[in-house]
Design an enzyme around this catalytic site. Structure first.
Site, short mmCIF file in Angstrom:
data_model
loop_
_atom_site.label_atom_id
_atom_site.label_comp_id
_atom_site.label_asym_id
_atom_site.label_seq_id
_atom_site.Cartn_x
_atom_site.Cartn_y
_atom_site.Cartn_z
N GLU A 64 79.13 33.29 50.59
CA GLU A 64 78.86 32.01 51.28
C GLU A 64 79.61 32.09 52.60
O GLU A 64 80.84 32.07 52.61
CB GLU A 64 79.39 30.82 50.46
CG GLU A 64 78.77 30.67 49.09
CD GLU A 64 77.32 30.27 49.13
OE1 GLU A 64 76.80 29.92 50.21
OE2 GLU A 64 76.69 30.33 48.06
N GLU A 95 80.39 29.94 65.88
CA GLU A 95 80.88 28.89 65.00
C GLU A 95 82.25 28.45 65.52
O GLU A 95 83.20 29.22 65.47
CB GLU A 95 81.00 29.44 63.58
CG GLU A 95 81.30 28.37 62.58
CD GLU A 95 81.37 28.92 61.16
OE1 GLU A 95 81.97 29.99 60.97
OE2 GLU A 95 80.84 28.26 60.26
N LYS A 107 91.82 34.75 44.51
CA LYS A 107 92.73 34.82 45.67
C LYS A 107 92.31 33.71 46.63
O LYS A 107 91.34 33.82 47.37
CB LYS A 107 92.63 36.17 46.40
CG LYS A 107 93.73 36.28 47.47
CD LYS A 107 93.36 37.14 48.64
CE LYS A 107 92.66 36.40 49.75
NZ LYS A 107 93.40 35.31 50.38
N CYS A 154 81.40 24.59 56.98
CA CYS A 154 80.46 25.67 57.28
C CYS A 154 79.07 25.12 57.58
O CYS A 154 78.32 25.71 58.33
CB CYS A 154 80.42 26.64 56.11
SG CYS A 154 80.25 25.79 54.54
P1 NAD Z 1 88.24 33.94 56.57
O1 NAD Z 1 87.01 34.71 56.35
O2 NAD Z 1 89.22 34.45 57.55
O3 NAD Z 1 89.04 33.79 55.21
C1 NAD Z 1 88.41 33.43 54.01
C2 NAD Z 1 89.08 34.16 52.87
O4 NAD Z 1 88.82 35.55 53.03
C3 NAD Z 1 90.59 33.99 52.84
O5 NAD Z 1 91.01 33.91 51.51
C4 NAD Z 1 91.08 35.29 53.48
O6 NAD Z 1 92.38 35.65 53.07
C5 NAD Z 1 90.04 36.26 52.99
N1 NAD Z 1 89.87 37.46 53.80
C6 NAD Z 1 90.07 37.60 55.14
N2 NAD Z 1 89.82 38.87 55.50
C7 NAD Z 1 89.45 39.55 54.38
C8 NAD Z 1 89.09 40.91 54.10
N3 NAD Z 1 89.06 41.82 55.07
N4 NAD Z 1 88.78 41.24 52.84
C9 NAD Z 1 88.82 40.34 51.85
N5 NAD Z 1 89.18 39.04 52.04
C10 NAD Z 1 89.48 38.65 53.30
O7 NAD Z 1 87.74 32.48 56.85
P2 NAD Z 1 88.58 31.14 56.98
O8 NAD Z 1 89.06 31.12 58.38
O9 NAD Z 1 89.58 30.98 55.91
O10 NAD Z 1 87.44 30.06 56.68
C11 NAD Z 1 86.54 29.64 57.59
C12 NAD Z 1 85.21 30.37 57.47
O11 NAD Z 1 84.63 30.21 56.17
C13 NAD Z 1 84.18 29.83 58.41
O12 NAD Z 1 83.51 30.89 59.03
C14 NAD Z 1 83.24 29.02 57.52
O13 NAD Z 1 81.98 28.82 58.01
C15 NAD Z 1 83.26 29.81 56.29
N6 NAD Z 1 82.89 28.95 55.14
C16 NAD Z 1 81.68 29.12 54.53
C17 NAD Z 1 81.31 28.32 53.47
C18 NAD Z 1 80.00 28.49 52.78
O14 NAD Z 1 79.88 28.09 51.64
N7 NAD Z 1 78.99 29.04 53.38
C19 NAD Z 1 82.17 27.35 53.00
C20 NAD Z 1 83.39 27.20 53.65
C21 NAD Z 1 83.74 28.03 54.71
#
Ligand code: NAD
Length: 476
Positions: free
Chosen positions: A245, A379, A170, A279
């Site tokens: 991650e 962040e 997803k 991130c």
């Molecule tokens: P997000 O957590 O809102 O979304 C990430 C994914 O999770 C999306 O596919 C979203 O649909 C899904 N999601 C959201 N709520 C969920 C739930 N309750 N249950 C299951 N899935 C859910 O984050 P974003 O805004 O898309 O991305 C940015 C974030 O990702 C930042 O905090 C960034 O630091 C982090 N990030 C971390 C890494 C890493 O490897 N450590 C890499 C890239 C991004």
């Protein structure tokens, strides 16, 4: 308007069980340009059943079969490389040069790494008369974000295929088109039906259904700490493996003996790259108090030269941020920095001059930041750098570690030995010394609330393996 309403389940493009469409917005002009479907639990059930059905066969495929398949995927990915770069720039706003040289490139890097790791990995290791057998973990649910979208997808899919897992992806609903393109690549490469499945949707519906599903053995999640916690809780009742991650607030410690003319422009540009939406971005720059003035002057000059604009125009260094939600969040945090008394060096709230449409943010630098201010703790995920003065090296290290996160760290020093000594004191999963870039074969991941487990390279391959000890495997 591009229409991509189907999901990829059981080796076919299929309609969702019930139709609910969602618009994908071009962040450079705020206009919707594509439509996808948001799936439901019923779509997840179909995809999991397809993945479960083929698992016995795929898990017993040979190393040669998997290597052959991965090589075909590499070839097709390479042929469609330009499409990946353009799609990513369009849906999440990275400058085309960044999409070509980094975003799309790193996806290819993970595919090649998976081939190399699988070739070299001994799946059955003898230990006396016992055999330590490495087997695929099973059916994997994968959830990915929008900021480095194909990187985050391929660093899961490639090692999972190599390990013999089957999977349901997803991707982020904000930037889903590169994932659809990747599904086309996998289909053309001949990935057996059901081994890879794609269901688009939002987190609370499709993400939650995957995380809680009793027929999924492992969740591999990349995204915010908030959503990572939700995935972990939903997965707990079925005791599945969860790899996370998550976010970061990475320190960049500029030591007394650093070459400021090299370290500061690098630190600023590294922070601003991808519009700050990484991130592992070095968002907190620690500098000796007596040198803050000089640092600020160099940082200001660097930031004010950065060209912000249309991702498709040559020479653009910074595109827009991904969405209105992100734009507003960043504006709020910049305002908080001003209200909390940090010194605004450059940038600030509002769009850059001459840009009145698109989610463009002014490259912003704060100085005199204290580690308890919101801009040092949260962040921001935008092009906003916080400069924090320190009095002693120990104080810099303590402040660097004083955060719930622990993803990455950066150290600048004229002496490698000095930098290594400080690296040993950081509570982070990764450290970059003197501008060293990422290493696609090194473990990627964080300590503390930045996650659990490691992706990329051999460590990333291990994530998708179970270990079975077979006693009496060898005759004495
Ligand atoms: P997000 O957590 O809102 O979304 C990430 C994914 O999770 C999306 O596919 C979203 O649909 C899904 N999601 C959201 N709520 C969920 C739930 N309750 N249950 C299951 N899935 C859910 O984050 P974003 O805004 O898309 O991305 C940015 C974030 O990702 C930042 O905090 C960034 O630091 C982090 N990030 C971390 C890494 C890493 O490897 N450590 C890499 C890239 C991004």
């Amino acid at each position: 308007m591009l229409s991509k309403l189907q999901f990829y389940i059981g080796g076919e493009w299929v309609d969702p069980v019930s139709q609910k469409s969602f618009e994908v917005v071009d962040p450079s002009n705020e206009e919707p340009f594509a439509r996808i479907s948001l799936g439901s639990k019923a779509d997840v059930d179909k995809a999991v059943a397809a993945a479960r059905r083929v698992f016995p066969a795929w898990s017993r495929s040979t190393k040669e079969q998997r290597l052959g398949l991965l090589q075909k995927i590499v070839d097709i990915y390479q042929r469609r490389y330009g499409e990946f770069a353009e799609t990513i720039s369009r849906e999440m706003g990275a400058p085309l040069s960044l999409s070509k040289n980094a975003q799309a490139a790193i996806g290819l890097g993970h595919l090649k790494t998976a081939i190399k790791v699988l070739k070299e990995f001994q799946l059955i290791k003898p230990q006396g008369t016992t055999a330590i057998c490495h087997e695929p973990v099973g059916v994997v649910g994968m959830i990915t974000p929008w900021n480095w979208p194909i990187n985050q997808i391929v660093c899961k899919v490639a090692p999972a295929l190599a390990a013999g897992c089957t999977m349901i992806l997803k991707p982020s609903e904000i930037a889903p088109l590169n994932a659809i393109l990747f599904a086309e690549v996998l289909d053309e490469a001949g990935v057996p039906a059901g081994v890879f499945n794609l269901v688009n949707g939002d987190g609370p519906t499709v993400g939650e259904a995957l995380s809680a599903h009793p027929d999924i053995d492992m969740m591999s999640f990349t995204g915010s700490t908030r959503a990572g916690i939700a995935v972990t809780k939903a997965a707990a009742n079925t005791v599945k493996r969860v790899a996370l991650e998550l976010g970061g607030k990475s320190p960049n410690i500029v030591l007394e003996d650093a070459d400021l003319q090299k370290a500061i422009p690098e630190g600023v540009m590294n922070m601003f790259s991808n519009s700050g939406q990484s991130c592992n971005a070095p968002s907190r720059m620690f500098v000796p108090r007596g040198k803050q003035r000089e640092v600020v002057a160099i940082a200001k000059t660097t930031a004010e030269k950065v060209k912000v604009g249309d991702p498709f125009v040559e020479g653009t260094k910074l595109g827009p941020v991904v969405s209105e939600v992100q734009f507003n969040k960043i504006q709020t945090l910049i305002q908080k920095g001003i209200d909390e008394g940090a010194t605004l060096v450059t940038g600030g709230i509002g769009r850059p001059e001459g840009l009145n449409r698109g989610y463009y943010v002014r490259p912003t630098i704060f100085a005199d930041v204290k580690n308890d201010m919101a801009i040092a703790r949260e962040e921001i995920f935008g092009p906003v750098l916080s400069i924090l003065p320190y009095d002693t090296e120990q104080e810099a290290i303590d402040m660097a570690n004083d955060t719930p996160y622990g993803l990455s760290g950066y150290i600048q020093s004229g002496s490698l030995e000095h930098a290594q000594r400080v690296a040993a004191q950081l509570r982070t999963g990764m450290v970059h010394l003197n501008g060293a870039g990422v290493d696609v074969e090194a473990p990627f991941g964080g300590y503390k609330q930045s996650g659990t487990g490691r992706e990329w390279g051999t460590a990333g391959f291990h994530e998708f393996l179970e270990v079975k000890a077979v006693m009496g495997y060898q005759a004495t």
